[in-house]
Design a protein around this motif. Sequence first.
Motif, short mmCIF file in Angstrom:
data_model
loop_
_atom_site.label_atom_id
_atom_site.label_comp_id
_atom_site.label_asym_id
_atom_site.label_seq_id
_atom_site.Cartn_x
_atom_site.Cartn_y
_atom_site.Cartn_z
N ASN A 30 26.94 57.94 -58.90
CA ASN A 30 27.27 56.53 -59.01
C ASN A 30 27.36 55.89 -57.63
O ASN A 30 27.53 56.55 -56.62
N GLU A 35 29.64 54.10 -56.26
CA GLU A 35 30.94 54.22 -55.58
C GLU A 35 30.98 55.45 -54.69
O GLU A 35 31.73 55.50 -53.72
N ASN A 51 30.32 46.96 -66.55
CA ASN A 51 30.45 48.02 -65.55
C ASN A 51 31.90 48.15 -65.13
O ASN A 51 32.58 47.14 -64.90
N ALA A 56 34.31 50.58 -62.40
CA ALA A 56 34.27 51.60 -61.34
C ALA A 56 35.64 51.68 -60.67
O ALA A 56 36.22 50.66 -60.29
N ASN A 73 33.24 56.08 -63.00
CA ASN A 73 32.59 54.83 -63.42
C ASN A 73 32.05 54.93 -64.82
O ASN A 73 31.85 56.02 -65.35
#
Length: 811
Positions: free
Chosen positions: A159, A161, A212, A214, A234
């Motif tokens: 992901n 992040e 989304n 996260a 996430n």
Amino acid sequence: MRKKQLTAAVLTALICAGGGQSLVHAGHDENLTEYTLDDVVVEADRIQNKFGDTITEQSYYRTGGDVKVITREEIEKRHYKDITEAIKRIPGVTFNNPGYRGGEYGYQFYNNGVLINGDSRVIILVDGRRVDNAASQRIGGTSRRGSKSTGVNLDQITNMENIDKIEVIKGPGASVYGSDATGGVINIITRKGGYKNYGSLDISSGSWGKHNYALSYSGSLNDDPTLHFFFSANREMSGDTKFKDGETGEVLSLSGSHYKESGVNFRIDKDFDARHSLRLWYNHKNGRDGYPVATPRAKFWNELDWYRILFEVVVGRFDGNYKLTDQGQWWTDQRQPGYHNIYLTRSMYNISNDFYNNDFDLVYTFDRIKGMESFARYYYQNHRYLGRDAFQFSRFGGGGGNGAGVGYAEYQATFPHGTTFEQWYAWAKARLAPFPAGDKDAIARWVADTGGPSPITDWHRERNQGLEVQYAKVLGKNDVIANVSYDIAQNYSRRRNRNGGYDISHLDRKTWTGYVQDKIHVTDKWDLTPALRYAHYSSFENTNVADTNQGKGSVGAFTYALNSQYMFDPTASMYFGWTRIFRPLREGDYSIINTEYPAPLRDERGNVLTVGVRKELGDRTTLAAHYNWTNMTNAIATLPIWSPSRNDFSAIAVNARQKATSFNITLDHDFDKHLTMSLSYDRMKDHWAAKEGMRLDPRWGYTDSDDVNTAMNRLRPANHYALNLSYENGKLYTGLLTNWYTGNNTRAFTARSFLLLDWNINYEATKDLDVYMVVSNLTNTAYETTFNARNGIGSSAMPARSVLVGAKYKF
């Protein structure tokens, strides 16, 4: 000759032009005013070295080259939600199928594969470690005409992040990346916890039911500041994406493009001292993605054309009196325009592709000098893919078949002399799949009568593990790196066959690699880096009896590389690179043994040359040019070669000659401290030629091939212009990305050119809260970036305008 003279003149002018102070500002990389490098905030004079190269944790491997770096700061401000979105602004980077999640295991057109300078032989790394599997059939395993890529789907790696930086390196770059990195390298550098504890929560929502979430948290233990941690989780989901059709201008929904993906990862770093550390990284990602293999052709997207096309595919063609003239199986757009619309039959059956990725990486660094690391690494990857692909076109037999002519025979017996439109239409509606955008009750009844939603039809597991040891040493003016690695790759596959049973196969392949590289600081202005690499691949053999004609045999080869970089003065530098390419055959990729011409396929070999210059034209302006030349003496492609047994030309996987060139030029300018601009142009060109003994069809063109590797200038836009503007003033940041594709062949694309705009805005509402909006395809342009001869024009239409609104809270 004039083109060569012009190129030489441009390069000379760039080197000799005057003005400027030093190569210390961002140049071609955005948001480099400051960023984190190994827990130390790098100030402006250390962001780039004296040659103008952006410094990262992995940059000590390379010497010069055309390298772009996506920083964490840029990811935060632009709010990229996946890797393809982040790197699409980079000149020379294109995608097979951008904008949609999902695809089908084994078919490169239906996966989000990346190309650099038109070449799909791109290596993907995480923290400098290759993440592909040498036994994978992820791309090219089934189609036989797939990409030469390493089979990594970019958006399934990790992901956003978890990402600190993304290095995009055009061309082979350095020996560490491998002798098969012909197109280039994408290196994803993961985030490391700092000294201060820090967390963030990012929530966004937008078009097509997209949501989304996260969460990340990082820092160090209070009683042990040498122990750092980073954690993120996430979830992303979306309904069916909408697209704009290039022929009619209609906005339609792409059934089967919905997805739901989740991920979690952590990284723990223990710094024993400045030269010794231990790093543990774990990553998990899973998802259930749809089957967005082709967008419907709007001009035929109606119930009448649906039954006409499906009838001709499954039963046969008819004359004006609805009397059969030919039996069915018209399996290409050339034979049946709008043919790819029938793919949407799959969406009725809940067709999807599930993936489960678990990655583990443990690295002990036992020395660190001048940024170079000596380390020992152990890694383990376990990836699973589950496919659901059981569906019925008709009541006559299997998903794509016509029941061995059952439909043809039944209609011929019922209407031997033809019939009326009303009777033909009633006959078709009673026996063929209903229009996917039509009567919902009829669709539900059809699915229930023909087996219900699809069960799992194929199962794949890719597992690989390995060891890597690297030793780096400074010997006077020499920075020497030696590296050895050992990788065990495994692939387990189970596919449902047409008889109702399963074909089961198991494949192993072992790889030994080793290289030595010496970066010689010849003078304060000149670095020269020779390298020698050896790779050995064990033999492979698929246990599936049906695949006994696959290529086998162990193979090893030495390859060489030479990279150099020279600084003319503090404002101008130049680089040069040469790499000997060696790409071994991969099972199921192109390893079909051709019994007609002239022998089994051989491994790919060739050479890649890169040259480039950077010139600072003033305190605020930098100009850079890059030229890449690839000469593959033994490339592999599917070409129409004369077949004696068929007495005709036939598409055959063969070794051929390939020459490809690419040219990029980038101008970066800071108007003031608030407004910056990056303007770029890139062009790619290639040429394929048959080798001795081959007879290539003189009529060959893009309509004869769906091998994307053999028709770069027919299947992709010829020119790509990009303008990237960013404005930052206090709490406000906004960016506008313009992509202009020109030189499209209108027999492959719906327009000669496409102008695309993406815009985002980020505002710091409080010191802990940012709010933002991202608009993709601002003007709602209908466009495509690739062409598939089998599916036809417009079958790769990209997403329409979408809006995403979100907020990020820091704590």
